[in-house]
Design an enzyme around this catalytic site. Sequence first.
Site, PDB file in Angstrom:
ATOM      1  N   LYS A 193       9.627   2.839   6.682  1.00  0.00           N
ATOM      2  CA  LYS A 193       9.325   3.275   7.871  1.00  0.00           C
ATOM      3  C   LYS A 193       9.911   2.447   9.045  1.00  0.00           C
ATOM      4  O   LYS A 193      10.000   2.938  10.160  1.00  0.00           O
ATOM      5  CB  LYS A 193       7.744   2.697   7.939  1.00  0.00           C
ATOM      6  N   PHE A 200       0.881  -1.326  -0.081  1.00  0.00           N
ATOM      7  CA  PHE A 200       0.077  -0.095   0.194  1.00  0.00           C
ATOM      8  C   PHE A 200       0.908   1.208   0.066  1.00  0.00           C
ATOM      9  O   PHE A 200       1.752   1.596   0.892  1.00  0.00           O
ATOM     10  CB  PHE A 200      -0.840  -0.081   1.241  1.00  0.00           C
TER      11      PHE A 200
END
Lengths: 176, 584
Positions: B186, B136
């Site tokens: 991340k 995503f």
Amino acid sequence: MKEQFTISIFTENKVGLLHRVTIIFTRRHINIESITASESEVKGIYRYTIVVFETRESVEKLVKQIEKQVDVFRAFYHTTDEIIHQEIALYKIATSSVQNGLGLEKIIRDHHARILSLGQDYIVIEKTGHKEDTKELFDSLRPFNVLEFVRSGRVAMMKEIDNFSDTLHELEKSYQ
Amino acid sequence: MKDVMEKETAKIIESEKNKTVVAEKISGAEAVVKCLLAEGVDLVFGFPGGAIMPVYDALYNYQDNLKHILVRHEQGAVHAAEGYARATGKVGVCIATSGPGATNLVTGIADAFIDSTPVVCITGQVASPLLGTDAFQETDVIGIVTPVTKWDIQITDANEIPEAFAKAFYIAKSGRPGPVVIDITKDAQFQQMEFKYEVCTKIRSYFPKPKIDLAKIEEAAELINKSQKPFLIFGQGVILGQAENELKSFLEKSGIPSAWTLLGLSALPNNHPQNFGMLGMHGNLAPNKLTNECDVLIAVGMRFDDRVTGDVKRYAKQAKIIHIELDAAEINKIIKADVEIHADAKEALFLLTNLIKPKTYSDWINQFKELQKIEYDKIIKHDLYPNEIGLKMSEVVRIVSEKINGDAIVVSDVGQHQMVVARYFNHKNTRSSITSGGLGTMGFCLPAAIGAKLGMPDKQVIAIIGDGGFQMTIQELGTILQTNVAVKVIILNNEFLGMVRQWQQMFFDKRYSQTEMINPDFIKIASGYGLEAQRVTKREELDSAIDKLLNAEAGYVLEVRVEKEDNVFPMIPTGASVSDIRLE
Ligand SMILES: Cc1ncc(C[n+]2csc(CCOP(=O)(O)OP(=O)(O)O)c2C)c(N)n1
């Protein structure tokens, strides 16, 4: 006039750098004839060898754009007579096809090639040389039915004596 | 004795404590913030999202030291960072999330690349195990931006953050400046690491500052000293290299006339007697025509863009060319130089000034003045003081310029109004003109003006925009609202995509294909964003409306309805030579 140029590029070893260099060619719609990359004599410094068929003026500009990249130390361009260069080719033929007495050994000897791997099913022959030489061997091996053929990109060295460490040293002197 | 021992023990405990402070681990995200602080950054522009959330969480703790400006679209963030950088000379910083956040930056990165603007863009990226899985909001950001960045790096290990940032800032601002992208996964933002920062001053494969070849300077000086009709043209390299004073000294000692590229504007005050205006497509008559009559052309910190040269086969063929340029790849790229000076403009001009003889070129300068007069009579006079009913963009710019008297930063968008602003606004100070030159990015102006104002809060910042370009980043009015940025916006509304319409009129038989605009009520929109706004349609209202705009404490929007089908002249049509410049 377009001719063959060999571009040698000395770089850092960084993810994505090859992309950064190749898009300099593609953006200008210049086709890369062959490309190889490996570590140079200086640890950690990589060397790309790229062959193009272009005008001298266009290659000059290309090389400046390449040298402009932060992770590129230097780039050089040479015509084919200014370099010593080789390519390596591998040929796979079925072991069974040798039995019909066509003198494979003589062909290998005449072409200064060698047998790299000899198996029950197939034989792999290796030859280094210029493109025409490896092509010639390919043609000679035709009667044996070449199952697979692969040729590397060009590797090249300049005929001048300079090594890269000296060049690097010089480079550092010409900048502040 | 016991006392002493206790004191010693206390000391040891204290020093151990300090040690643990030094060795304390922080997250990669906090390291990002600390890197920015270490580089002296106190302002960033950005927009949050999933993959950059750890950094936003870290920013929350540092709000007093590092101000974050929330834009309304990531394109706004990068243009604001560009405006900030162009106004201040410092590196602009912007932050975006992965995927669409990062791709929204691309236009601005390309803009910064072609206009040599130092920006550092930080993008979040999906966690490293997800790279290449079509996760995503995963896009290959580095793959997309590499063609339009000076340098980029993807970080998957928090320990790489300090070195990457130090390099990024050094690369963005040194040599020929440019944009840099740092893409951080991340997981690296969450990862704990030991923070230690060292500013970067050298990269072994990167040579931003050439050593000047003095022989070339001598060769250039000799050419100049023998010249009868020398002409100097300069670009943004003078501003980026802080060579404004050296340029002025060179011109004043040499007596040589000069002209500028769109991005060189403001490096030399407009009212300097040796400033003969703008080069190129909508530039002035004299510098364009005389480019093809000079005997020595000295080009400083400019790259012979096609909008400057017109047909290169008929560009300054009669002249010897001296090219002073920091970027080696620009020398001989478009125009072959007779004397190549690969150097920083400041140093080269300084050295050259020492070697040239003071001279006056009265006849030659008179040629400039004569053409100036022709242009004034045929075009400028009417542009500045029109007598028909409809308002002209140029008279609006004249009035603003007169009232400001040089002490403001003017940001323009792209189109007819951009050329008019460049032609008619009089600059006194360097870095007072900000516009998208190389990419010609509509939508640049409003966010860039926000960035400029935040970087130079004491300066009046005026954004002059077309009705088309305004609507490309109109949402940044929300940034003005939220951040309270006192940008003064002037919309020159001709209800057309004016520049394209002009080309359709001249080269496409007046077939106005998709250039007429049905516009919203800009005043209502501005009011919706809480900004004071006014519309002017008549000449009598103009003067006082501009006063009101300039005197407003906060952001302000002034819409001026101008002549719908007006054209910008002079013009060098595409493919024509600079000497074929048309006055009508
Ligand atoms: C993003 C982008 N899209 C398209 C263009 C092409 N273009 C150049 S000028 C122009 C017209 C601009 O119209 P407007 O903003 O109203 O300004 P004007 O020319 O009327 O002053 C267009 C469409 C561009 N420069 N940038």
